[in-house]
Design a protein around this motif. Structure first.
Motif, PDB file in Angstrom:
ATOM      1  N   LEU A  41      65.587  22.414  39.512  1.00 41.16           N
ATOM      2  CA  LEU A  41      65.564  23.054  38.172  1.00 41.16           C
ATOM      3  C   LEU A  41      64.510  22.620  37.015  1.00 41.16           C
ATOM      4  N   PHE A  42      63.783  23.704  36.594  1.00 40.11           N
ATOM      5  CA  PHE A  42      62.961  23.318  35.413  1.00 40.11           C
ATOM      6  C   PHE A  42      63.583  23.800  34.016  1.00 40.11           C
ATOM      7  N   ALA A  43      63.876  23.069  33.305  1.00 42.55           N
ATOM      8  CA  ALA A  43      64.455  23.701  32.224  1.00 42.55           C
ATOM      9  C   ALA A  43      63.760  23.277  31.080  1.00 42.55           C
ATOM     10  N   MET A  44      63.179  24.737  30.538  1.00 44.04           N
ATOM     11  CA  MET A  44      62.437  24.655  29.237  1.00 44.04           C
ATOM     12  C   MET A  44      63.016  24.981  28.051  1.00 44.04           C
ATOM     13  N   SER A  45      62.563  24.975  26.775  1.00 41.62           N
ATOM     14  CA  SER A  45      63.292  25.254  25.938  1.00 41.62           C
ATOM     15  C   SER A  45      63.380  27.046  25.770  1.00 41.62           C
ATOM     16  N   GLY A  46      64.396  27.282  25.641  1.00 37.36           N
ATOM     17  CA  GLY A  46      64.700  28.844  25.902  1.00 37.36           C
ATOM     18  C   GLY A  46      64.727  29.625  27.276  1.00 37.36           C
ATOM     19  N   GLU A  47      64.244  28.931  28.425  1.00 39.72           N
ATOM     20  CA  GLU A  47      64.323  29.800  29.571  1.00 39.72           C
ATOM     21  C   GLU A  47      64.368  28.475  30.639  1.00 39.72           C
ATOM     22  N   GLU A  48      64.831  28.867  31.778  1.00 39.02           N
ATOM     23  CA  GLU A  48      64.928  27.835  32.947  1.00 39.02           C
ATOM     24  C   GLU A  48      64.349  28.672  34.271  1.00 39.02           C
ATOM     25  N   ILE A  49      63.641  27.577  35.160  1.00 35.39           N
ATOM     26  CA  ILE A  49      63.409  28.185  36.664  1.00 35.39           C
ATOM     27  C   ILE A  49      64.002  27.560  37.463  1.00 35.39           C
ATOM     28  N   GLU A  50      64.709  28.029  38.382  1.00 31.65           N
ATOM     29  CA  GLU A  50      65.390  27.205  39.511  1.00 31.65           C
ATOM     30  C   GLU A  50      64.804  27.839  40.872  1.00 31.65           C
TER      31      GLU A  50
END
Length: 274
Positions: free
Chosen positions: A219-228
């Motif tokens: 999981l790459f969690a950024m401000s306002g969006e995430e990529i799994e």
């Protein structure tokens, strides 16, 4: 035809390998290996494993059948893998090792032994997982420093090592993409009242339940969006078939240490991205 020995052939992965080799016309099972002194030694393999067509005898001494072996596949336990690797180095037999749970010192010992006979050492033999590792490296290079990164993995209730070797390798790939040292980023234990996320860390969570073959998510969690990015294995044959592919490949190599990226030619495919 590549002649293959299977170490610890009575284990879950050992049995999956017996089946995969038995169904592959490009390879031949020549040494289904048991621990020394095992009561099944000398019996036809298909007597204990009826789904196998081969009638080759189960054996408990690799040295006695070394001239019939082009490569050995090992999915066992760390100490037993080391013991087997020493013997294979002495006998100049190439190895494919999918065992997990090695200490840093044990991995270094295996790499040293590979100078005597070629060795593929990989915590996961799945084609999909190894493609995923390259993708993670690319994603980490692009957005990793702007993300909170977590790795979540799930396996069956009997798995001994945690986090899994694949989860650790995912963390290493991400650290490579970040240009950082993995051991300085890994966070394995968050519990208690003061468990706030450490900035820049790679967190790990492990699930052990039922008969889950293997599931891994980064999981790459950024401000306002995430990529799994997720890989799910549904059948152990995925790993067994990858290991057989690695065995055929490494049997043609000279001494050295390799991984599945070498077997699959992924560095060339991804343009040598590091």
């Amino acid at each position: 035809m590549t002649k293959i020995a299977v170490n610890a052939c009575t284990g879950r992965m050992g049995q999956a390998l017996l089946y995969a080799i038995d169904r592959n016309p490009q390879v031949e099972l020549t040494a289904p290996l048991l621990r020394r002194g095992h009561k099944w030694a000398g019996e036809p393999v298909n007597r204990q494993f009826p789904e196998i067509n081969s009638k080759i005898l189960l054996v408990d001494d690799l040295s006695a059948v070394a001239d019939q072996v082009d490569v050995l596949i090992d999915f066992s336990l760390p100490d037993y893998s080391i013991e087997t690797a020493k013997l294979c180095a002495e006998l100049k037999i190439p190895m494919v090792i999918g065992t997990t749970g090695f200490s840093y010192q044990q991995k270094q010992q295996l790499i040293e032994l590979s100078s005597q006979a070629p060795m593929v050492l990989a915590p996961n033999m799945s084609v999909g997982v190894n493609l995923t590792l390259k993708v993670l490296q690319l994603v980490a290079k692009a957005i990793g420093h702007d993300s909170d990164i977590e790795i979540i993995e799930a396996h069956h209730r009997f798995k001994k090592d945690s986090p899994s070797g694949t989860a650790l390798r995912m963390g290493e790939s991400i650290a490579e993409g970040l240009g950082e040292v993995f051991s300085e980023l890994a966070a394995f234990d968050r519990c208690g009242k003061d468990a706030v996320r450490r900035p820049g860390s790679i967190g790990f969570s492990a699930i052990r339940a039922g008969n889950i073959v293997g599931e891994h998510t980064a999981l790459f969690a950024m401000s306002g969006e995430e990529i799994e990015i997720t890989h799910k294995a549904r059948d152990r044959q995925t790993f067994a078939q990858g290991a057989v592919r690695a065995a055929v490949w490494v049997s043609k190599q000279t001494a050295g240490h390799f991984d599945m990226a070498d077997v699959l030619g992924l560095d060339e495919l991804f343009g040598g991205v590091n």
